[in-house]
Motif scaffolding. Structure first.
Motif, PDB file in Angstrom:
ATOM      1  N   ARG A   1     -12.276   5.987   5.839  1.00  0.00           N
ATOM      2  CA  ARG A   1     -11.395   4.567   5.667  1.00  0.00           C
ATOM      3  C   ARG A   1     -10.443   4.615   4.493  1.00  0.00           C
ATOM      4  O   ARG A   1      -9.514   3.629   4.625  1.00  0.00           O
ATOM      5  CB  ARG A   1     -12.109   3.481   5.469  1.00  0.00           C
ATOM      6  N   ALA A   2     -10.665   5.376   3.509  1.00  0.00           N
ATOM      7  CA  ALA A   2      -9.627   5.189   2.396  1.00  0.00           C
ATOM      8  C   ALA A   2      -8.586   5.768   2.531  1.00  0.00           C
ATOM      9  O   ALA A   2      -7.312   5.659   2.149  1.00  0.00           O
ATOM     10  CB  ALA A   2     -10.519   5.891   1.158  1.00  0.00           C
ATOM     11  N   LEU A   3      -8.719   7.056   3.392  1.00  0.00           N
ATOM     12  CA  LEU A   3      -7.536   7.716   3.685  1.00  0.00           C
ATOM     13  C   LEU A   3      -7.532   8.612   4.975  1.00  0.00           C
ATOM     14  O   LEU A   3      -8.560   9.202   4.955  1.00  0.00           O
ATOM     15  CB  LEU A   3      -7.338   8.936   2.540  1.00  0.00           C
ATOM     16  N   PRO A   4      -6.723   8.290   5.768  1.00  0.00           N
ATOM     17  CA  PRO A   4      -6.561   8.992   7.185  1.00  0.00           C
ATOM     18  C   PRO A   4      -6.381  10.393   7.224  1.00  0.00           C
ATOM     19  O   PRO A   4      -5.997  10.775   6.498  1.00  0.00           O
ATOM     20  CB  PRO A   4      -5.559   8.136   7.897  1.00  0.00           C
ATOM     21  N   LYS A   5      -6.968  11.063   8.057  1.00  0.00           N
ATOM     22  CA  LYS A   5      -6.683  12.481   8.271  1.00  0.00           C
ATOM     23  C   LYS A   5      -5.312  12.887   8.145  1.00  0.00           C
ATOM     24  O   LYS A   5      -4.897  13.705   7.596  1.00  0.00           O
ATOM     25  CB  LYS A   5      -7.497  12.793   9.663  1.00  0.00           C
TER      26      LYS A   5
ATOM     27  N   VAL B   1      -0.910   7.667   3.125  1.00  0.00           N
ATOM     28  CA  VAL B   1      -1.062   6.114   2.664  1.00  0.00           C
ATOM     29  C   VAL B   1      -2.444   5.412   2.502  1.00  0.00           C
ATOM     30  O   VAL B   1      -3.337   5.660   3.526  1.00  0.00           O
ATOM     31  CB  VAL B   1      -0.278   5.109   3.604  1.00  0.00           C
ATOM     32  N   LEU B   2      -2.638   5.218   1.415  1.00  0.00           N
ATOM     33  CA  LEU B   2      -4.046   4.585   1.006  1.00  0.00           C
ATOM     34  C   LEU B   2      -4.316   3.443   1.777  1.00  0.00           C
ATOM     35  O   LEU B   2      -3.567   2.466   1.846  1.00  0.00           O
ATOM     36  CB  LEU B   2      -4.204   4.558  -0.549  1.00  0.00           C
TER      37      LEU B   2
ATOM     38  N   ARG C   1       0.778  -1.141  -0.157  1.00  0.00           N
ATOM     39  CA  ARG C   1       0.196   0.048   0.128  1.00  0.00           C
ATOM     40  C   ARG C   1       0.758   1.169  -0.086  1.00  0.00           C
ATOM     41  O   ARG C   1       0.660   2.253  -0.626  1.00  0.00           O
ATOM     42  CB  ARG C   1      -1.003  -0.123   1.078  1.00  0.00           C
ATOM     43  N   ARG C   2       1.848   1.059   0.691  1.00  0.00           N
ATOM     44  CA  ARG C   2       3.024   2.325   0.927  1.00  0.00           C
ATOM     45  C   ARG C   2       3.633   2.470  -0.689  1.00  0.00           C
ATOM     46  O   ARG C   2       3.703   3.632  -1.187  1.00  0.00           O
ATOM     47  CB  ARG C   2       3.928   2.215   1.786  1.00  0.00           C
TER      48      ARG C   2
ATOM     49  N   VAL D   1       2.503   5.712  -3.122  1.00  0.00           N
ATOM     50  CA  VAL D   1       3.840   6.728  -3.663  1.00  0.00           C
ATOM     51  C   VAL D   1       3.550   7.030  -5.056  1.00  0.00           C
ATOM     52  O   VAL D   1       3.691   8.164  -5.742  1.00  0.00           O
ATOM     53  CB  VAL D   1       5.180   6.270  -3.410  1.00  0.00           C
ATOM     54  N   VAL D   2       3.358   5.642  -5.893  1.00  0.00           N
ATOM     55  CA  VAL D   2       3.187   5.888  -7.139  1.00  0.00           C
ATOM     56  C   VAL D   2       1.803   6.842  -7.601  1.00  0.00           C
ATOM     57  O   VAL D   2       1.735   7.474  -8.455  1.00  0.00           O
ATOM     58  CB  VAL D   2       3.025   4.437  -7.989  1.00  0.00           C
ATOM     59  N   TYR D   3       0.658   6.420  -6.703  1.00  0.00           N
ATOM     60  CA  TYR D   3      -0.593   7.047  -7.074  1.00  0.00           C
ATOM     61  C   TYR D   3      -0.530   8.515  -6.814  1.00  0.00           C
ATOM     62  O   TYR D   3      -0.661   9.609  -7.831  1.00  0.00           O
ATOM     63  CB  TYR D   3      -1.693   6.585  -6.266  1.00  0.00           C
ATOM     64  N   TRP D   4       0.249   9.032  -5.688  1.00  0.00           N
ATOM     65  CA  TRP D   4       0.629  10.643  -5.559  1.00  0.00           C
ATOM     66  C   TRP D   4       1.553  11.148  -6.658  1.00  0.00           C
ATOM     67  O   TRP D   4       1.298  12.355  -7.022  1.00  0.00           O
ATOM     68  CB  TRP D   4       0.764  10.739  -4.120  1.00  0.00           C
TER      69      TRP D   4
END
Length: 243
Positions: free
Chosen positions: A197-201, A205-206, A9-10, A14-17
């Protein structure tokens, strides 16, 4: 959870952002073109907002961890002023609410307007900046919203004022409802679920696969409530009941 899930997920995050960072300038170039072409005849910048909506929702649909479903969109007006209010649990609430594809104007914290490319596009769209805790900024925000509503543009506000830390619904502030009462325009409660749940405050990290849902509830007429506190409390109750 499998032991390799968290590292994967990490890496994916990184790739997504990074993908967002690399493609935003390309989309912004398109936004500038739309703005220049439509500026002479689109005073409310509807075309630019709809382009920006497609830009934002693109990032939702290319993410395999997220599934977005929107219900009640048909309730929102294409023409005429209104106040839209939504609960706020995550940074990606902004992305998914663009999926409403209606010509509203955001009220957003000032810091976002300072982000390169994203902030530039927000200014092109004539969205509304707000510095939390500043009385002068609140007054400027309300005056800006007054002008937008008078021109026929809906405004979208997070009445909690900030993201919820744990997903629980916080108290609503008066600003959105004062606007609705003074301008005699309907309030549309909007409920967003799944984004926390998808992205914490805190952090980027998704998380796991989630279904994100946006639900537009029936509008509330300020005339039926008489004053700002009653309208505010009725709107919050409508959102709370749906949650």
């Amino acid at each position: 959870m499998k032991p390799y899930d968290a590292p994967m997920r990490r890496v994916f995050s990184v790739v997504y952002w990074a993908f967002i960072g690399l493609t935003c300038p390309v989309f912004f170039f398109g936004a500038v073109v739309v703005w220049l072409v439509t500026l002479p005849f689109d005073r409310r910048r509807v075309a630019l907002h709809l382009y920006s909506s497609a830009w934002a929702v693109f990032y939702v649909h290319v993410n395999p961890l997220w599934r977005l479903r929107i219900t009640g969109r048909e309730r929102l007006p294409w023409h005429g002023p209104a106040v839209l209010v939504a609960n706020h649990a995550s940074l990606i609430d902004i992305l998914v609410l663009f999926g409403l594809f209606r010509p509203y104007k955001w009220v957003s914290k000032q810091e976002i307007f300072k982000v390169p490319v994203i902030g530039w596009n927000m200014r092109l769209n004539d969205y509304v900046p707000l510095v939390r805790g500043s009385g002068a900024s609140v007054r400027r925000m309300m005056e800006h919203c007054d002008r937008l509503l008078a021109a026929g543009s809906p405004v979208l506000i997070f009445p909690e004022g900030r993201r919820s830390a744990d997903g629980s619904l916080q108290a609503f502030k008066d600003g959105a409802f004062d606007l609705a009462v003074r301008h005699h325009v309907p309030v549309y409660p909007i409920v967003v679920t799944g984004t926390g749940r998808a992205l914490p405050k805190h952090g980027l990290v998704l998380r796991e696969h989630v279904d994100v849902r946006v639900t537009v509830l029936p509008p509330l007429d300020p005339a039926a409530y008489g004053d700002v506190p009653s309208l505010r409390d009725a709107t919050r109750q409508a959102v709370a009941d749906h949650l």
